[in-house]
Scaffold this motif. Structure first.
Motif, PDB file in Angstrom:
ATOM      1  N   GLU A  73       2.138 -46.626 -45.011  1.00 30.19           N
ATOM      2  CA  GLU A  73       1.714 -46.182 -46.164  1.00 30.19           C
ATOM      3  C   GLU A  73       1.716 -47.275 -47.479  1.00 30.19           C
ATOM      4  O   GLU A  73       0.877 -46.979 -48.151  1.00 30.19           O
ATOM      5  CB  GLU A  73       2.528 -44.735 -46.673  1.00 30.19           C
ATOM      6  CG  GLU A  73       2.111 -43.644 -45.582  1.00 30.19           C
ATOM      7  CD  GLU A  73       3.023 -42.543 -45.609  1.00 30.19           C
ATOM      8  OE1 GLU A  73       3.892 -42.593 -46.633  1.00 30.19           O
ATOM      9  OE2 GLU A  73       2.810 -41.334 -45.137  1.00 30.19           O
ATOM     10  N   SER A  74       2.569 -47.879 -47.330  1.00 25.20           N
ATOM     11  CA  SER A  74       3.178 -48.942 -48.387  1.00 25.20           C
ATOM     12  C   SER A  74       2.358 -50.237 -48.064  1.00 25.20           C
ATOM     13  O   SER A  74       2.507 -51.138 -48.981  1.00 25.20           O
ATOM     14  CB  SER A  74       4.782 -49.305 -48.453  1.00 25.20           C
ATOM     15  OG  SER A  74       5.479 -48.105 -48.644  1.00 25.20           O
ATOM     16  N   GLY A  75       1.669 -50.461 -46.914  1.00 28.56           N
ATOM     17  CA  GLY A  75       1.142 -51.610 -46.622  1.00 28.56           C
ATOM     18  C   GLY A  75       1.994 -52.937 -46.532  1.00 28.56           C
ATOM     19  O   GLY A  75       1.616 -53.825 -46.865  1.00 28.56           O
ATOM     20  N   ILE A  76       3.049 -52.575 -45.870  1.00 29.96           N
ATOM     21  CA  ILE A  76       4.047 -53.796 -45.663  1.00 29.96           C
ATOM     22  C   ILE A  76       4.528 -53.661 -44.015  1.00 29.96           C
ATOM     23  O   ILE A  76       4.195 -52.870 -43.401  1.00 29.96           O
ATOM     24  CB  ILE A  76       5.150 -53.725 -46.544  1.00 29.96           C
ATOM     25  CG1 ILE A  76       6.157 -52.299 -46.057  1.00 29.96           C
ATOM     26  CG2 ILE A  76       4.921 -53.732 -48.035  1.00 29.96           C
ATOM     27  CD1 ILE A  76       7.443 -52.099 -47.027  1.00 29.96           C
ATOM     28  N   LEU A  77       5.409 -54.649 -43.757  1.00 34.12           N
ATOM     29  CA  LEU A  77       5.893 -54.975 -42.413  1.00 34.12           C
ATOM     30  C   LEU A  77       7.355 -55.455 -42.701  1.00 34.12           C
ATOM     31  O   LEU A  77       7.373 -56.628 -43.211  1.00 34.12           O
ATOM     32  CB  LEU A  77       5.135 -55.899 -41.285  1.00 34.12           C
ATOM     33  CG  LEU A  77       5.975 -56.090 -40.190  1.00 34.12           C
ATOM     34  CD1 LEU A  77       6.188 -54.502 -39.337  1.00 34.12           C
ATOM     35  CD2 LEU A  77       5.248 -56.999 -39.304  1.00 34.12           C
ATOM     36  N   ILE A  78       8.283 -54.741 -42.595  1.00 33.58           N
ATOM     37  CA  ILE A  78      10.018 -55.360 -42.633  1.00 33.58           C
ATOM     38  C   ILE A  78      10.011 -55.986 -41.357  1.00 33.58           C
ATOM     39  O   ILE A  78       9.960 -55.557 -40.513  1.00 33.58           O
ATOM     40  CB  ILE A  78      10.908 -54.066 -42.991  1.00 33.58           C
ATOM     41  CG1 ILE A  78      10.489 -53.564 -44.384  1.00 33.58           C
ATOM     42  CG2 ILE A  78      12.171 -54.618 -42.967  1.00 33.58           C
ATOM     43  CD1 ILE A  78      11.008 -52.231 -44.653  1.00 33.58           C
ATOM     44  N   ILE A  79      10.556 -57.194 -41.515  1.00 37.53           N
ATOM     45  CA  ILE A  79      11.001 -58.186 -40.499  1.00 37.53           C
ATOM     46  C   ILE A  79      12.277 -57.675 -39.951  1.00 37.53           C
ATOM     47  O   ILE A  79      12.434 -57.439 -38.714  1.00 37.53           O
ATOM     48  CB  ILE A  79      10.880 -59.570 -40.965  1.00 37.53           C
ATOM     49  CG1 ILE A  79       9.374 -60.127 -41.541  1.00 37.53           C
ATOM     50  CG2 ILE A  79      11.195 -60.390 -39.622  1.00 37.53           C
ATOM     51  CD1 ILE A  79       9.410 -61.312 -42.248  1.00 37.53           C
ATOM     52  N   ARG A 119       0.488 -63.202 -45.490  1.00 34.13           N
ATOM     53  CA  ARG A 119       1.025 -63.588 -46.637  1.00 34.13           C
ATOM     54  C   ARG A 119       2.484 -62.561 -46.685  1.00 34.13           C
ATOM     55  O   ARG A 119       2.510 -61.465 -46.465  1.00 34.13           O
ATOM     56  CB  ARG A 119       0.148 -63.356 -47.891  1.00 34.13           C
ATOM     57  CG  ARG A 119       0.887 -63.784 -49.237  1.00 34.13           C
ATOM     58  CD  ARG A 119      -0.175 -63.499 -50.189  1.00 34.13           C
ATOM     59  NE  ARG A 119      -0.298 -61.990 -50.492  1.00 34.13           N
ATOM     60  CZ  ARG A 119       0.373 -61.372 -51.408  1.00 34.13           C
ATOM     61  NH1 ARG A 119       1.133 -61.718 -52.020  1.00 34.13           N
ATOM     62  NH2 ARG A 119      -0.029 -59.957 -51.604  1.00 34.13           N
ATOM     63  N   LYS A 120       3.414 -63.155 -47.252  1.00 35.09           N
ATOM     64  CA  LYS A 120       4.448 -62.391 -47.724  1.00 35.09           C
ATOM     65  C   LYS A 120       4.626 -62.194 -49.177  1.00 35.09           C
ATOM     66  O   LYS A 120       4.247 -62.910 -50.172  1.00 35.09           O
ATOM     67  CB  LYS A 120       5.868 -63.145 -47.214  1.00 35.09           C
ATOM     68  CG  LYS A 120       5.820 -63.470 -45.809  1.00 35.09           C
ATOM     69  CD  LYS A 120       7.319 -63.839 -45.325  1.00 35.09           C
ATOM     70  CE  LYS A 120       7.596 -64.165 -43.922  1.00 35.09           C
ATOM     71  NZ  LYS A 120       7.157 -65.556 -43.519  1.00 35.09           N
ATOM     72  N   LYS A 121       5.468 -61.237 -49.631  1.00 37.75           N
ATOM     73  CA  LYS A 121       5.685 -60.622 -50.940  1.00 37.75           C
ATOM     74  C   LYS A 121       6.832 -60.293 -51.027  1.00 37.75           C
ATOM     75  O   LYS A 121       7.589 -59.776 -50.001  1.00 37.75           O
ATOM     76  CB  LYS A 121       4.638 -59.850 -51.507  1.00 37.75           C
ATOM     77  CG  LYS A 121       4.411 -58.424 -50.823  1.00 37.75           C
ATOM     78  CD  LYS A 121       3.411 -57.442 -51.326  1.00 37.75           C
ATOM     79  CE  LYS A 121       3.369 -56.171 -50.578  1.00 37.75           C
ATOM     80  NZ  LYS A 121       2.265 -55.328 -51.267  1.00 37.75           N
ATOM     81  N   CYS A 122       7.448 -60.090 -52.264  1.00 44.17           N
ATOM     82  CA  CYS A 122       9.031 -59.677 -52.476  1.00 44.17           C
ATOM     83  C   CYS A 122       8.405 -58.265 -53.287  1.00 44.17           C
ATOM     84  O   CYS A 122       7.993 -58.173 -54.052  1.00 44.17           O
ATOM     85  CB  CYS A 122       9.640 -60.342 -53.422  1.00 44.17           C
ATOM     86  SG  CYS A 122      11.292 -59.761 -53.788  1.00 44.17           S
ATOM     87  N   ILE A 123       9.060 -57.099 -52.670  1.00 44.42           N
ATOM     88  CA  ILE A 123       9.091 -55.824 -53.288  1.00 44.42           C
ATOM     89  C   ILE A 123      10.663 -55.089 -53.433  1.00 44.42           C
ATOM     90  O   ILE A 123      11.537 -55.725 -52.956  1.00 44.42           O
ATOM     91  CB  ILE A 123       8.311 -54.812 -52.233  1.00 44.42           C
ATOM     92  CG1 ILE A 123       9.119 -54.649 -51.111  1.00 44.42           C
ATOM     93  CG2 ILE A 123       6.851 -55.342 -52.067  1.00 44.42           C
ATOM     94  CD1 ILE A 123       8.701 -53.659 -50.188  1.00 44.42           C
ATOM     95  N   GLU A 124      10.676 -54.270 -54.337  1.00 41.20           N
ATOM     96  CA  GLU A 124      11.874 -53.288 -54.573  1.00 41.20           C
ATOM     97  C   GLU A 124      11.558 -52.133 -53.515  1.00 41.20           C
ATOM     98  O   GLU A 124      10.678 -51.450 -53.598  1.00 41.20           O
ATOM     99  CB  GLU A 124      11.883 -53.136 -56.139  1.00 41.20           C
ATOM    100  CG  GLU A 124      13.299 -52.404 -56.328  1.00 41.20           C
ATOM    101  CD  GLU A 124      13.491 -52.166 -57.705  1.00 41.20           C
ATOM    102  OE1 GLU A 124      14.371 -51.586 -58.085  1.00 41.20           O
ATOM    103  OE2 GLU A 124      12.424 -52.025 -58.397  1.00 41.20           O
ATOM    104  N   GLY A 165      14.817 -62.474 -52.613  1.00 39.05           N
ATOM    105  CA  GLY A 165      14.410 -61.392 -53.594  1.00 39.05           C
ATOM    106  C   GLY A 165      15.805 -61.003 -54.262  1.00 39.05           C
ATOM    107  O   GLY A 165      15.888 -60.452 -55.374  1.00 39.05           O
ATOM    108  N   ASN A 166      16.846 -61.348 -53.528  1.00 41.21           N
ATOM    109  CA  ASN A 166      18.281 -61.090 -54.052  1.00 41.21           C
ATOM    110  C   ASN A 166      18.994 -62.339 -54.587  1.00 41.21           C
ATOM    111  O   ASN A 166      20.176 -62.273 -54.397  1.00 41.21           O
ATOM    112  CB  ASN A 166      19.104 -60.352 -53.146  1.00 41.21           C
ATOM    113  CG  ASN A 166      18.349 -58.817 -52.800  1.00 41.21           C
ATOM    114  OD1 ASN A 166      18.129 -58.314 -53.593  1.00 41.21           O
ATOM    115  ND2 ASN A 166      18.109 -58.704 -51.564  1.00 41.21           N
ATOM    116  N   LEU A 179      13.254 -57.064 -51.397  1.00 37.65           N
ATOM    117  CA  LEU A 179      13.214 -57.638 -50.078  1.00 37.65           C
ATOM    118  C   LEU A 179      11.967 -58.414 -49.966  1.00 37.65           C
ATOM    119  O   LEU A 179      10.849 -57.948 -50.436  1.00 37.65           O
ATOM    120  CB  LEU A 179      13.202 -56.354 -48.792  1.00 37.65           C
ATOM    121  CG  LEU A 179      13.599 -56.748 -47.598  1.00 37.65           C
ATOM    122  CD1 LEU A 179      15.015 -57.210 -47.469  1.00 37.65           C
ATOM    123  CD2 LEU A 179      13.646 -55.577 -46.749  1.00 37.65           C
ATOM    124  N   THR A 180      11.979 -59.580 -49.199  1.00 38.22           N
ATOM    125  CA  THR A 180      10.658 -60.134 -48.753  1.00 38.22           C
ATOM    126  C   THR A 180      10.057 -59.565 -47.511  1.00 38.22           C
ATOM    127  O   THR A 180      10.556 -59.508 -46.219  1.00 38.22           O
ATOM    128  CB  THR A 180      10.974 -61.504 -48.440  1.00 38.22           C
ATOM    129  OG1 THR A 180      11.615 -62.221 -49.555  1.00 38.22           O
ATOM    130  CG2 THR A 180       9.768 -62.422 -47.998  1.00 38.22           C
TER     131      THR A 180
END
Length: 489
Positions: free
Chosen positions: A83-89, A116-121, A148-149, A167-168
């Motif tokens: 739903e957030s369009g991400i993949l946590i590694i 591509r990677k991005k940083c999110i809260e 990110g931290n 988190l990246t």
């Protein structure tokens, strides 16, 4: 015994890229081509102790790169990720990727294009389970090392994870849309380059129309879970707690690549969420995978006392104590920092008062200390050493206390089984962790205030743990001595 001038960098470069099985003579020939003359036994000793090298039954060796390159594994994104369009590694590439690489350092590709990677809260509770295989005790450190931290010091709050972190992650929104990806679908992953941490992913659509429908793909996956369970139980029985959960999993997959590293496999997360036989168990101050209902302990007295220590790399042969050579340097630097009068002060802190050296050992060690003291004092700069000197001094105080307790336990004559097993495990872990901390303070230059703060917080926790187990273990020794005295009397 591996000599100090061993060409570590050259050999490690070879090991990171070699994907074929090889003999120690292969490495020896490589070094000779580089102008380095070395005995084949020394190469063998190095390979036997290397965490990324495995011995094969036919006398050859193979690296992690050789085992896991092109190996298949699986990732099943959670609903909120899609739903957030991400993949946590997180730990999802374990044990296939290089364990020395942090999650954000791994790269993912699709159809030859880097994702591509991005940083999110994000809420901490949403990600913790995806880092659990690093060991619950290390999750705060892994999150704190994410770019990110970078400006957040978890150590100041005793490594308590805040409710929300940065988190990246992999930016998957466009791909999820392209694939019409939905919850229940998964990613088939393949390690392309172990040295570079390069992983290819492909979408795998869930083919069942309802959860009770059986398909060939689901049957393959169910058999995979059975193979994994049997392989993991076998690895626990064969290798024990190892040095980490990651190493337990590496041994499991290395011994069973033919049935585990296959297309159509399930994921570790899914398996751990359904198994009734394997649990996360306390192992001293750490965590391991273990058989449910059984206590997680090391298998022998030597395992408990010398966990993670290669005795051949210490001064055990000279003084009877497994003291690494770098520790001698650290004690001498600490002596210079403290403005001691000479090597006798260094000697008193290294050798426990209860430990008696033979005359030849005493003379040999004092000469060794004096030689090293002269060399290090010539270049010592207290001004540049001041910031980390205090932390190093506290670490060495703890290390000396650990050595003393280990020597007392070793000489008391009581078998290990008479002592609380978890406390012995904690002792060996504290011994290894304190040594690693001193080594980091010794060799890492330009440590930041954040690094020193984290080291200080870690040291404080280890000191508290030591005080707890010291009281218990000393009490056991004293009570057994009283019992023995009463019987003799």
């Amino acid at each position: 015994m591996i000599q100090r001038d061993f060409p570590y960098e050259t050999v490690n470069t070879f090991l990171r890229s070699c994907t074929d099985a090889f003999m120690p003579k292969t490495v020896q020939r490589l070094l000779r081509a580089e102008g380095v003359r070395i005995d084949v036994q020394e190469v063998t000793d190095f390979l036997d102790g290397h965490p990324s090298v495995f011995f094969l039954a036919d006398g050859r060796y193979i690296t992690r790169a050789g085992i896991f390159t092109n190996a298949c594994f699986s990732i099943k994104p959670q609903r909120f990720e899609i739903e957030s369009g991400i993949l946590i590694i997180g730990h999802r590439c374990m044990p296939f990727a290089d364990p020395e690489m942090l999650p954000h350092e791994l790269s993912f590709t699709f159809s030859g294009m880097t994702i591509r990677k991005k940083c999110i809260e994000i809420a901490s509770d949403d990600v913790l389970d995806m880092y659990r295989l690093f060991g619950e005790e290390y999750v705060p450190q892994f999150l704190g090392l994410d770019p990110g931290n970078e400006d957040r010091d978890f150590a100041r709050n005793d490594f308590e994870i805040p409710n929300r972190i940065f988190l990246t992650v992999c930016d998957m929104r466009a791909l999820y849309k392209k694939w019409d990806f939905s919850y229940g679908d998964r990613l088939s992953a393949r390690l392309l380059n172990w040295n570079e941490g390069l992983i290819e992913i492909l979408p795998v659509k869930e083919m069942r129309s309802h959860i009770f429908e059986s398909t060939e793909e689901n049957d393959v996956r169910e058999r995979w879970y059975e193979h994994l369970e049997n392989a993991l139980i076998s690895a626990i029985e064969k290798y024990g707690p190892c040095q980490s959960i990651e190493e337990q999993l590496a041994c499991t997959f290395v011994d069973n690549t033919d049935v585990l590293c296959i297309p159509g496999c399930g994921s570790l997360d899914e398996y751990l969420g359904r198994t009734k036989k394997i649990v996360f168990a306390e192992y001293g101050v750490e965590t391991r995978l273990w058989k449910k209902g059984e206590e997680c302990t090391a298998s022998s007295w030597r395992d408990r006392f010398e966990s993670g220590i290669d005795v051949s790399e210490t001064l055990y042969g000279e003084i009877g104590i497994p003291l690494p050579e770098f520790m001698v340097d650290a004690y001498i630097l600490d002596s210079l920092y403290r403005k001691d009068k000479g090597i006798r002060d260094v000697f008193k802190r290294i050798i426990p008062s209860s430990f008696v050296l033979e005359e030849w050992q005493l003379k040999t060690f004092l000469l060794h200390l004096e030689t090293k003291y002269v060399i290090l004092s010539e270049t010592y700069n207290r001004f540049t050493d001041f910031n980390k000197g205090e932390v190093r001094s506290r670490a060495l105080k703890l290390y000396s206390a650990l050595v003393k307790l280990i020597c007392d336990l070793d000489s008391c004559g009581l078998p290990a089984d008479l002592f609380p097993q978890q406390d012995l495990v904690v002792l060996s872990q504290l011994f290894a962790h304190t040594g690693h901390l001193v080594e980091a303070l010794l060799y890492q230059e330009n440590l930041s205030d954040k690094d020193l703060s984290a080291a200080s917080a870690s040291l404080e926790g280890m000191t508290f743990s030591f005080e707890d187990i010291e009281e218990i273990l000393v009490s056991v020794m004293e009570n057994k001595k009283k019992d023995a005295f009463s019987i003799v009397k």
